[in-house]
Design a protein around this motif. Sequence first.
Motif: not given
Length: 480
Positions: A43-44, A146-147, A228-232, A234-237
């Motif tokens: 991720g980011a 996310a931070r 899943a897209e919102v989680e992606r 946030l994770a920066g993947r």
Amino acid sequence: MSSKWTLDKGAKDVRAYPRCGRFVTSAVPFALVALTATWLFLGAVPMRTAVVWCSLALLGSSVIIWASAVLRDGDRSRGEIYGWAVRKASMSPGRGESTVPLRMSGTRWLTIRYGGAVVTSLTLTALWVTLAASDARGIGTSAVLAREGAVIEQRPIVRIENQDAGRSRRSSATADYTVLLPSSAGRHGVPVSFRAHTDRRQGIGSELYVASVPGRPELGAIGDDRLAEVERQLAGRAVEFSNILVIGPLWLLATLAATMGWALTESIRRPARTVTPDWRTLRVTVTGTEQHVEAPLPGSPEAADEKKRRENTRVLQCLALECHGQKIPFRSQMGTEAAGEVLSGTRGRLLWHPRQRRGRDVLAELVSDDGWQLPGAVPVRVAEKAVADGLTVPARPDPERRVRLLDLGAGWMVTASLPGVMGFAVAFGCLATLLLVPDSGAWRWWTAVAGVLAPGVGFTVQAVERTDPEAAAQQLQGSR
């Protein structure tokens, strides 16, 4: 005199390029594998940022080095580079007619160069597909959320603006959506807008998955109709986790399978070896090139019917070696026609160990009287026939004899011209743009397509420029 002057000039001008070529050969596959792995699986995080920038630096340096070599000494013919390689590898001209070296060199850099090309092509495929398909919208907002510990909740849409969608209810849509987030005072909801590409067309009152920091609507929000897209985001993947589980294993398995397949069938890889009396040797002269056709023997299972016979027939482009009036086909990883022109007339010895085989070939070494060693292979049946006809003798190695590996592809960097290298420079620019620009849209697919096609266009222009007008006219007249 003219030919000798050309070779001397080539040896003087391109003497530094083998080392530059080794750097590029090692740096490009390493950078692409590291870049693809981090882009897919991380991720980011700071590590991904560091790897991305280091990989881009390696790729950019490789393009600059290659462009500098081409601007200075580029557009050389393969025959000229092969001639330079022969002169560079000749250690003791005319001193090795009756001796066989004790030690044979390995093929480390030849193997790395060809293996690197296999890894690079498949890794680039996985990377281009991922970059074109990945949606990098909201990188700045999602990183802040996310931070700060964002949570994901379903919230109704209160306003839709700038919608781009099909007429069907089930068509995808891109729009600016507004939802109400609770304020820090807990009073009326605060309207917050974000842009999203949803799988289905949305309407007022439809619910989206929205990520926001509780009590801090001023930080903004991100949302989508897929959790899943919102989680992606946030994770920066780069892509969703479900896509990673498909793209990642396919890339790894395809790269591993192609590399192993090449290593087992086409590679001439081999370590340094010691010549013993078990080796066979015969005196040969290089006469040019030939097309060797190896068909299965009549009555064998491979020739049971016409279809199997065609499937098991090999057509090989080889160097033609002559020994007592018989032709010995010798194949290696090289441009055969150019090698035949440069090496024609060379005398030396062909050596092999009967048990060192790979598939339908026996590994062989062509050692010239001038002191160079060219690794390759000879069909097993040809080698066995040479032994049966009494053409070979046991090797009697001389510990004092030295040979140097003839790497005909060492000067590959300067066989390209400016259009070919510019194609790779454009591809690198497209790659960097897709990696670093946090935006989405159809431009990502068009940029990816441009990056993929640019090298092919460049080398097509290079081929057209090198075409001999008279030869092209004769070929066209013959076709008519």
